[in-house]
Design an enzyme around this catalytic site. Structure first.
Site, PDB file in Angstrom:
ATOM      1  CG  ASP A  44       7.663  43.627  71.797  1.00  0.00           C
ATOM      2  OD1 ASP A  44       7.541  44.305  72.499  1.00  0.00           O
ATOM      3  OD2 ASP A  44       8.185  43.686  70.114  1.00  0.00           O
ATOM      4  CE1 TYR A  54       5.641  35.067  68.517  1.00  0.00           C
ATOM      5  CE2 TYR A  54       7.685  33.384  69.233  1.00  0.00           C
ATOM      6  CZ  TYR A  54       7.171  34.928  69.259  1.00  0.00           C
ATOM      7  OH  TYR A  54       7.198  35.084  71.164  1.00  0.00           O
TER       8      TYR A  54
END
Length: 247
Positions: free
Chosen positions: A52, A113
Site C-alpha cells: 500500500d 514482513y
C-alpha cells in the site's frame, strides 16, 4: 522471450503503492517507465506483493519479460541509472534470469514482513516516515506472548480490511515475533500470503497489549470474534517493510 527476476528496494512514502493507479505515482509504474526508457518496450512488471501507499520494501520480488537477452548485471545497472535519473526512490538490488514459468506472485511459498515501532518520548527525526512513533513505554514481552495466540490456520476476518478482495479470510500464519532493541520494537511476520492490512492490523492491536489496554486473552477474543469491529486501530504504513520472498 527471456524472463527476468528482480529484487527491489523502495521508499514507499511518496508512492500510491506498488500497483499502478490513476491517482498518483506507483513503484510498478516507475520500473515500467525505466524499462520503456531503456529498451523502448512497454512491459508489465509483476510483483510478489501489492504494498500500500507509504509501505516500504527491502526485498520485493518482481518479474518481467523482455525481447532481448540482457546480461543480468547490465540490466540491473541500466535500470538503476534510469530510475535515479527520474528521481525515483526505487533501487534494483538484483537481477537474474528466471524460468519461463516463474511468477513473482504465484510461485511464492512464503512472504516475510517487518513492522517497526519506536517507543520513546522524543519525536522522530531521522526515522520519521520509517517507523511508527509511539511516545510511551510498551511491554514487548506481553506483545510477543499475545502474538503467539495468532499463529496457525485461522479465519482472520477481524484483521483484514473491509475492502480486502481475497475470496477467503482463511490464512496460515507461520511467524509473528515481537522483539525489542533499545527504543526499537520489531514485529516480524511470515506466511505464504497475507490479507489486505493484516499486518498493520496485527501491529495496531498488539500496541494495545503493549499499553496494557488489552491482555493476550483480549487479542485471542478479537481473533475468535471474526468481526472487523473487534480489531484494534490499524497501524500507519510508515513502519511496514516487505522484507523477503521465498520460492
Amino acid at each position: 522471450m527471456p524472463r527476468f527476476r528482480l529484487i527491489v528496494e523502495y521508499d514507499g512514502t511518496d508512492y500510491v503503492g506498488w500497483q499502478r493507479q490513476d491517482n498518483g505515482p506507483s513503484v510498478q509504474g516507475a520500473i515500467e517507465k525505466a524499462v520503456l526508457s531503456l529498451t523502448g518496450e512497454t512491459v508489465r512488471v509483476r510483483g510478489a506483493g501489492r504494498t500500500d501507499s507509504g509501505v516500504h520494501a527491502r526485498g520485493q520480488v518482481a518479474h518481467l519479460d523482455l525481447t532481448r537477452a540482457w546480461k543480468p548485471y547490465t540490466l540491473q545497472n541500466a535500470l538503476n541509472a534510469h530510475l535515479s535519473l527520474a528521481g525515483e526512490r526505487v533501487s534494483i538490488l538484483e537481477v537474474e534470469e528466471a524460468a519461463a514459468d516463474f511468477d513473482a506472485r504465484f510461485s511464492a511459498i512464503r512472504r516475510h514482513y517487518l513492522y517497526r515501532i519506536i517507543s520513546r518520548r522524543s519525536p522522530l527525526a531521522l526515522e520519521a516516515r520509517r517507523a511508527w512513533w509511539v511516545p510511551k513505554a510498551l511491554d514487548h514481552d506481553a506483545m510477543h506472548e499475545a502474538a503467539q495466540r495468532l499463529l496457525g490456520h485461522h479465519d482472520f476476518t477481524t484483521f483484514r480490511s473491509a475492502n480486502c478482495q481475497a475470496t477467503s479470510p482463511m490464512r496460515t500464519l507461520d511467524r509473528l515475533d515481537v522483539t525489542r532493541t533499545g527504543d526499537l520494537i520489531e514485529i516480524r511476520a511470515s506466511a505464504q500470503s497475507f490479507l489486505h492490512n493484516q499486518i498493520r492490523s496485527f501491529a495496531g492491536s498488539l500496541k494495545l497489549v503493549g499499553e496494557s489496554k488489552w491482555t493476550p486473552d483480549n487479542l485471542q477474543a478479537a481473533l475468535e470474534a471474526r468481526d472487523r469491529k473487534a480489531c484494534g486501530p490499524v497501524a500507519p504504513p510508515d513502519g511496514l517493510y516487505f522484507m523477503r520472498v521465498d520460492y
